[in-house]
Scaffold this motif. Structure first.
Motif, PDB file in Angstrom:
ATOM      1  N   PRO A  15      -1.560   3.674  11.535  1.00 15.43           N
ATOM      2  CA  PRO A  15      -0.710   2.497  11.311  1.00 15.43           C
ATOM      3  C   PRO A  15      -0.937   1.829   9.945  1.00 15.43           C
ATOM      4  O   PRO A  15       0.025   1.405   9.315  1.00 15.43           O
ATOM      5  N   GLU A  16      -2.219   1.737   9.511  1.00 19.66           N
ATOM      6  CA  GLU A  16      -2.423   1.032   8.241  1.00 19.66           C
ATOM      7  C   GLU A  16      -1.861   1.810   7.060  1.00 19.66           C
ATOM      8  O   GLU A  16      -1.417   1.232   6.080  1.00 19.66           O
ATOM      9  N   ALA A  26       1.766   1.126   6.929  1.00 21.20           N
ATOM     10  CA  ALA A  26       1.983  -0.211   6.368  1.00 21.20           C
ATOM     11  C   ALA A  26       1.810  -0.182   4.854  1.00 21.20           C
ATOM     12  O   ALA A  26       2.637  -0.729   4.114  1.00 21.20           O
ATOM     13  N   LEU A  27       0.732   0.458   4.411  1.00 19.52           N
ATOM     14  CA  LEU A  27       0.456   0.490   2.975  1.00 19.52           C
ATOM     15  C   LEU A  27       1.539   1.261   2.220  1.00 19.52           C
ATOM     16  O   LEU A  27       1.835   0.973   1.066  1.00 19.52           O
ATOM     17  N   LEU A  41       5.942   0.103   5.193  1.00 19.57           N
ATOM     18  CA  LEU A  41       6.652  -0.212   6.436  1.00 19.57           C
ATOM     19  C   LEU A  41       6.148  -1.550   6.966  1.00 19.57           C
ATOM     20  O   LEU A  41       4.947  -1.773   7.049  1.00 19.57           O
ATOM     21  N   TYR A  55      -6.487 -16.520   4.300  1.00 19.32           N
ATOM     22  CA  TYR A  55      -7.493 -15.487   4.027  1.00 19.32           C
ATOM     23  C   TYR A  55      -6.997 -14.121   4.506  1.00 19.32           C
ATOM     24  O   TYR A  55      -7.103 -13.109   3.814  1.00 19.32           O
ATOM     25  N   PHE A  56      -6.435 -14.123   5.700  1.00 13.39           N
ATOM     26  CA  PHE A  56      -5.871 -12.894   6.252  1.00 13.39           C
ATOM     27  C   PHE A  56      -4.788 -12.341   5.326  1.00 13.39           C
ATOM     28  O   PHE A  56      -4.770 -11.153   4.985  1.00 13.39           O
ATOM     29  N   THR A 112      -6.145 -10.866   2.180  1.00 19.61           N
ATOM     30  CA  THR A 112      -6.749  -9.558   2.452  1.00 19.61           C
ATOM     31  C   THR A 112      -5.680  -8.478   2.527  1.00 19.61           C
ATOM     32  O   THR A 112      -5.817  -7.387   1.982  1.00 19.61           O
ATOM     33  N   ALA A 113      -4.590  -8.809   3.225  1.00 18.93           N
ATOM     34  CA  ALA A 113      -3.507  -7.831   3.388  1.00 18.93           C
ATOM     35  C   ALA A 113      -2.841  -7.525   2.039  1.00 18.93           C
ATOM     36  O   ALA A 113      -2.613  -6.364   1.695  1.00 18.93           O
ATOM     37  N   ALA A 165      -5.182  -5.463  -0.049  1.00 20.74           N
ATOM     38  CA  ALA A 165      -5.322  -4.091   0.464  1.00 20.74           C
ATOM     39  C   ALA A 165      -4.151  -3.257  -0.065  1.00 20.74           C
ATOM     40  O   ALA A 165      -4.316  -2.122  -0.505  1.00 20.74           O
ATOM     41  N   GLN A 215       4.696 -13.438   5.455  1.00 18.23           N
ATOM     42  CA  GLN A 215       3.970 -12.182   5.229  1.00 18.23           C
ATOM     43  C   GLN A 215       4.886 -11.127   4.626  1.00 18.23           C
ATOM     44  O   GLN A 215       4.518 -10.421   3.691  1.00 18.23           O
ATOM     45  N   LEU A 261       4.261  -9.364   1.043  1.00 14.00           N
ATOM     46  CA  LEU A 261       3.921  -7.936   1.008  1.00 14.00           C
ATOM     47  C   LEU A 261       5.034  -7.079   0.384  1.00 14.00           C
ATOM     48  O   LEU A 261       4.785  -5.951  -0.027  1.00 14.00           O
ATOM     49  N   ARG A 315      -3.754  -4.135  11.418  1.00 16.01           N
ATOM     50  CA  ARG A 315      -3.557  -2.811  10.815  1.00 16.01           C
ATOM     51  C   ARG A 315      -2.112  -2.655  10.333  1.00 16.01           C
ATOM     52  O   ARG A 315      -1.850  -2.027   9.313  1.00 16.01           O
ATOM     53  N   GLN A 316      -1.162  -3.238  11.059  1.00 16.55           N
ATOM     54  CA  GLN A 316       0.232  -3.171  10.628  1.00 16.55           C
ATOM     55  C   GLN A 316       0.421  -3.890   9.286  1.00 16.55           C
ATOM     56  O   GLN A 316       1.358  -3.643   8.561  1.00 16.55           O
ATOM     57  N   ARG A 317      -0.506  -4.772   8.954  1.00 15.89           N
ATOM     58  CA  ARG A 317      -0.404  -5.444   7.657  1.00 15.89           C
ATOM     59  C   ARG A 317      -1.213  -4.714   6.590  1.00 15.89           C
ATOM     60  O   ARG A 317      -1.489  -5.257   5.531  1.00 15.89           O
ATOM     61  N   GLY A 318      -1.665  -3.495   6.929  1.00 21.46           N
ATOM     62  CA  GLY A 318      -2.336  -2.665   5.925  1.00 21.46           C
ATOM     63  C   GLY A 318      -3.844  -2.834   5.867  1.00 21.46           C
ATOM     64  O   GLY A 318      -4.499  -2.332   4.961  1.00 21.46           O
ATOM     65  N   ILE A 319      -4.423  -3.544   6.851  1.00 24.12           N
ATOM     66  CA  ILE A 319      -5.872  -3.750   6.863  1.00 24.12           C
ATOM     67  C   ILE A 319      -6.513  -2.634   7.691  1.00 24.12           C
ATOM     68  O   ILE A 319      -6.068  -2.354   8.807  1.00 24.12           O
ATOM     69  N   MET A 374     -12.985  -8.626  10.788  1.00 25.26           N
ATOM     70  CA  MET A 374     -12.284  -9.900  10.609  1.00 25.26           C
ATOM     71  C   MET A 374     -12.193 -10.672  11.926  1.00 25.26           C
ATOM     72  O   MET A 374     -12.432 -11.873  11.985  1.00 25.26           O
TER      73      MET A 374
END
Ligand code: ATP
Ligand code: MG
Lengths: 249, 479
Positions: free
Chosen positions: A74-75, A78-79, A82, A99-100, A103-104, A107, A160, A164, B433-437, B445
């Motif tokens: 999944p990550e 996303a990266l 998607l 902060y979240f 981080t996203a 990343a 978000q 992103l 994870r869907q946000r790329g983490i 986290m």
């Protein structure tokens, strides 16, 4: 050319087959809308696309920007660009919203070989966008989605999305439960990201949002399949006749 | 979801498991009156102390190891343990500390040279290896303010009046089986006295290191904050990786007089054993603070990441009117670790208040129990307690248990209790994870978010360490 192509997708949740050979292609730069009755499999489809572990794909393929991502983590999906705005965004206590998000964002930048955003740049951009879409600034400093109202959660999803800047954006009922101002703000955010390249998949039950975000295609999803694809005019017919006329005989 | 990946992600390696290669003086295994006399003599103790030790030993002989806690472990053979081990070099003279010990402490990130500071902040350190204190820093500077910061062995020799008055006053020698054992054989630990009206200008700390094989560590710490004084004290520890279990049975007594405040923080990182439960430290500890005077305050903060068995209930006796007790705890059990920990808040004085924030995290086969008692005496008019006990489960082979007890003889007392048990949900992980983490970062986290309230209580330098340690515990081979 299609950005995202779904071919004959079959998927189960537990033992139950939910997607039953679904085909769908999202064109570059276009806004696609999916409508369909409750329980038809709309959310299941959106989760299958982003690789949710509840969904067990048994057949078919998901092609994203020409690559088969059916079994990708999944990550990584996303990266690669998607994004799914969840129908029910989850609450995560103690994890600061800003902060979240930072981080996203970082990343993704790292993945793309870019330098990380420093705190000041990040804060400036985040605050600007929050203002634009009417997200209260104090929510940026709270725990992620914890105690947010329904509308606040949806606005936070849009924040978000805008930070992103993904290539393919799936919005699962982004409009449900929004008041009229929130609907306008959210639509504004979506329209801002329309750049002729990015593709959107909007899952909705109401034509209301389509007054603000002009769609290119309407798909009807019933019983795990796309049963009809047409232009925006299809909405009117749907509003009049309901879903029964689209049922497969 | 791929539970194995999460398991891998949270079973970080123990990075402090090295041995310090030094020669040690060690008594043969076994416990009897001769051994106790030997320890007392090694430490040049006065006769009265030797007698107190023997008295404690005789009491211990009549007591039984308690088994009410939710802990499952092999029986401890008290005759198989060596009760005294000390590095041969550098015990008598502080300047002659074995360079290998200095090196080891450097490796642990604990500076024993005064010019080297932890994160740029002055921290006074008492370094204990096995049964002895090998070095105590900043003693001279503190002495100018009248602050006594030394090993307990020195205190027994140099400040007998304070020791006689306060040792055993909060934790009586027959308080419990492990406290009695400690009272008989305690070897080293730290003594702190803060005089009236003095605010201790730096963090005080003790770093305990078990090094010798087959030995137990039995430290004893005594901290006295005189009227209107303040001290923040921190304790850290680690041990080599070994297949046998080693026993650590400590006693800590805190006394806060009128208007005084003691902040006591622990980062417990004893070797936890392996996945199958082989090896690791058995950690049986009695910690108790007495808020003796009015408006006094004792605050316990603990981050428990190590040990195979943890049995520990840092408590406060709120005797002075308006006194305040606090307990902030993060306990992590992963691998096959078991922890039974919590606190007791005993309200005696009027308008006494206590706060309990306990965060238990269980992963893999870890078992985590919160056990807490809040007791209101009839004298405790207007007393209040707030308790919050949250458990976080990662995976489905671990467990969390909560046993809050309440005794109230005073209907006026107010207790608020909240308890939650949550699983790191697949939905939370997926959202991140869907946000790329990455999965590993996502787990970390969520766990950090869960611990935030407690970490916020730690002094800054130690909060950084605690976060890093948590990451290490969570670190693995994902991705
Ligand atoms: N975790 C799950 N376990 C079992 N069944 C599930 C699960 N999630 C979804 N389903 C089932 O899958 C089917 C499709 O659900 P899905 O959420 O995709 O529908 P939807 O089209 O998004 O509906 P709605 O318009 O109500 O949001 C439903 O019958 C639902 O009950
Ligand atoms: Mg849905």
């Amino acid at each position: 050319m299609s950005k995202l192509e779904i071919k004959n997708l079959k998927a189960k949740i537990g033992d139950k087959e939910i997607l039953k050979g679904l085909d769908l292609a999202l064109e570059e730069g276009k806004v696609h809308v999916i409508m369909g009755p409750n329980g038809a499999g709309k959310s299941t489809l959106s989760k299958a696309i982003v690789g949710h572990y509840d969904i067990n794909v048994t057949d078919g393929k998901i092609i994203f920007k020409g690559k088969d991502i059916t079994n990708e983590e999944p990550e990584i999906r996303a990266l690669e660009g998607l994004f799914l705005s969840f129908q029910h965004p989850v609450e995560i206590p103690g994890v600061n919203n800003a902060y979240f998000l930072r981080t996203a964002v970082n990343a993704k930048r790292r993945y793309e070989g870019k330098e990380e955003l420093n705190a000041a740049e990040f804060l400036r951009e985040m605050r600007e966008i929050a203002k634009e879409i009417g997200l209260k600034p104090e929510l940026l400093n709270r725990s992620l989605n914890v105690g947010f109202s329904g509308g606040e959660k949806k606005r936070n999803e849009v924040l978000q999305m805008m930070m992103l800047k993904p290539d393919v954006i799936i919005l699962d009922e982004i409009d449900s439960g929004l008041d009229i101002d929130a609907l306008k703000d959210v639509s504004k955010g979506i329209n801002k990201l329309r750049d002729g390249k990015r593709s959107f998949l909007i899952i909705t039950h109401y034509s209301r949002i389509l007054d603000y975000v002009k769609p290119d295609y309407i798909h009807i999803l019933m019983d795990g399949k796309v049963v009809k694809t047409a232009g925006p005019e299809l909405v009117e017919k749907l509003e009049k006749e309901g879903y029964s006329s689209f049922e497969e005989k | 979801m791929a539970q194995e990946e999460v398991n891998k992600a949270i079973s970080g390696e123990y990075k402090l498991g090295f041995e310090i290669d030094i020669e040690e003086d060690k008594v043969p295994p076994g416990l009897n009156e001769d051994i106790i006399r030997f320890i007392s003599k090694k430490k040049n103790e006065p006769e009265w102390m030797t007698e107190l030790r023997l008295k404690a030993y005789r009491k211990w002989l009549t007591m039984e190891e308690p088994h009410w806690a939710k802990l499952d472990y092999e029986p401890i053979d008290y005759q198989a343990i060596s009760y005294y081990a000390a590095p041969k070099k550098g015990v008598d003279s502080l300047d002659e500390v074995d360079p290998k010990i200095l090196e080891a402490y450097n490796k642990l990130g604990i500076p024993l040279e005064e010019q080297k500071q932890l994160a740029g902040v002055k921290v006074a350190v008492d370094a204990v290896v096995d049964s002895v204190s090998v070095k105590t820093t900043y003693q001279e500077e503190l002495k100018k303010l009248g602050i006594i910061f030394c090993s307990i062995s020195e205190a027994i020799r140099d400040y007998p009046e304070l020791v006689k008055k306060y040792m055993f006053s909060v934790v009586p020698m027959n308080d419990n089986f492990f406290a009695a054992l400690n009272s008989a054989v305690f070897t080293d630990g730290t003594f702190v006295y803060i005089p009236k009206g003095v605010r201790c200008p730096m963090e005080l700390s003790t770093y305990f290191r078990i090094n010798a094989i087959n030995t137990g560590q039995f430290e004893r710490t005594l901290i006295i904050a005189d009227e209107g004084s303040y001290v923040s004290y921190n304790e850290g520890c680690s041990a080599p990786m070994r297949d046998e279990n080693q026993l650590h049975a400590a006693v800590v007594e805190l006394i806060a007089l009128k208007d005084a405040e003691i902040k006591y923080s622990t980062i417990q990182n004893w070797y936890p054993g392996d996945e199958e439960g082989r090896g690791g430290i058995y950690n049986f500890v009695t910690k108790r603070g007495l808020c003796e005077g009015e408006n006094s305050k004792i605050s316990w903060t603990q981050v428990e990441t190590g040990s195979s068995i943890t049995w520990k209930y840092p408590s406060c006796i709120l005797k002075g009117d308006n006194s305040v007790g606090e307990f902030y705890s993060v306990a992590i059990t992963t691998l096959a670790q078991q922890a039974d920990t919590g606190t007791k808040m005993i309200h005696i004085g009027k308008n006494t208040t206590s706060t309990i924030i306990s965060k238990g995290i269980s992963a893999m086969k870890g078992q985590n129990t919160y056990r807490g008692l809040v007791k209101f005496y009839s004298s405790a008019k207007g007393a209040r307690n707030y308790s919050e006990c949250d458990s976080l489960l990662i995976g489905d082979k671990c467990g969390a248990h909560t046993f809050p007890y309440l005794e109230s003889k005073d209907s006026e007392g107010q207790i608020e209790h909240e308890a939650t048990t949550t699983k790191i949900s697949d939905e939370q992980l997926f959202y991140l994870r869907q946000r790329g983490i990455s999965e590993e970062d996502a787990v970390s986290m969520i766990v950090h978010g869960f611990c935030k309230e407690v970490f916020n209580q730690l002094p800054m330098e130690y909060a950084v360490e605690a976060r890093a340690l948590l990451n290490l515990t969570l670190e693995g081979s994902v991705g």
